[in-house]
Design an enzyme around this catalytic site. Structure first.
Site, mmCIF file in Angstrom:
data_model
loop_
_atom_site.group_PDB
_atom_site.id
_atom_site.type_symbol
_atom_site.label_atom_id
_atom_site.label_comp_id
_atom_site.label_asym_id
_atom_site.label_seq_id
_atom_site.Cartn_x
_atom_site.Cartn_y
_atom_site.Cartn_z
ATOM 1 C CG HIS A 56 95.992 42.270 -3.285
ATOM 2 N ND1 HIS A 56 96.779 42.406 -2.373
ATOM 3 C CD2 HIS A 56 95.192 40.847 -2.949
ATOM 4 C CE1 HIS A 56 96.865 41.147 -1.645
ATOM 5 N NE2 HIS A 56 95.869 40.582 -1.936
ATOM 6 C CD GLU A 58 97.593 47.440 -3.362
ATOM 7 O OE1 GLU A 58 98.266 47.600 -2.496
ATOM 8 O OE2 GLU A 58 96.603 46.640 -3.526
ATOM 9 C CB CYS A 86 100.960 42.916 0.050
ATOM 10 S SG CYS A 86 100.396 42.334 -1.535
ATOM 11 C CB CYS A 89 100.574 45.372 -4.484
ATOM 12 S SG CYS A 89 98.859 44.446 -4.405
#
Length: 172
Positions: A56, A58, A86, A89
């Site tokens: 991801h 992040e 999410c 993260c």
């Protein structure tokens, strides 16, 4: 330049990262980490490209920032991300001690900053974040909406072409 202007400027940089993701067929989410008003890390989603669930934007930006600073503690940074983080993260944000998070669009299906949970502001954890939501939310939301609209249209067209090919094969 006041904080709101900085937030807009840095969110635009996160949008630039999201655009890079979309260009390679990834969900258009981008993130940057800022330290002393300088971008020290930038990333975009690579989950489809890498076939790795943890790539991801992040997480990759946090990893880069830790390398730049030389510590797992990102105590004087701000993370800018185009979509509400999410749970995975949000956990990484807490674990890396990021004090401030700025995000664009809410994620009503998986967001764990404001939508489903409030992980970054839960006093039961040993760290909490200052959160600013909705910076360039229309632009960041439109990136996602447009991406998924185009993806659905491509899938529909592929299905149509498959049916035509099957029919042509039957007719032979």
């Amino acid at each position: 330049m006041d904080q709101q202007q900085k937030d807009v400027r840095f969110m635009q940089e996160a949008i630039n990262e999201a655009t890079k993701a979309a260009a390679i067929g990834e969900v258009p989410i981008g993130a940057i980490v800022v330290y002393n008003d300088e971008i020290i890390a930038r990333a975009h989603n690579l989950r489809e490209t890498s076939q790795n669930a943890i790539t991801h934007a992040e997480l990759m930006a946090i990893q880069q920032a830790c390398e730049v600073i030389g510590s797992w503690r990102l105590e004087e940074t701000t993370l800018y991300v185009t979509l509400e983080p999410c749970p995975m993260c949000a956990g990484a944000i807490l674990q890396s001690r990021v004090p401030r998070v700025v995000y664009g669009a809410r994620d009503i299906k998986a967001g764990c900053v404001d939508s489903l949970y409030h992980l970054l502001n839960d006093a039961r954890f040993n760290h909490e974040c200052d959160v600013t939501e909705g910076v360039l939310a229309e632009e960041t939301g439109a990136l996602l909406t447009d991406f998924f609209r185009e993806l659905r249209a491509r899938k529909k067209e592929q299905k149509r072409l498959r049916k035509l090919a099957e029919q042509a094969h039957k007719d032979q």
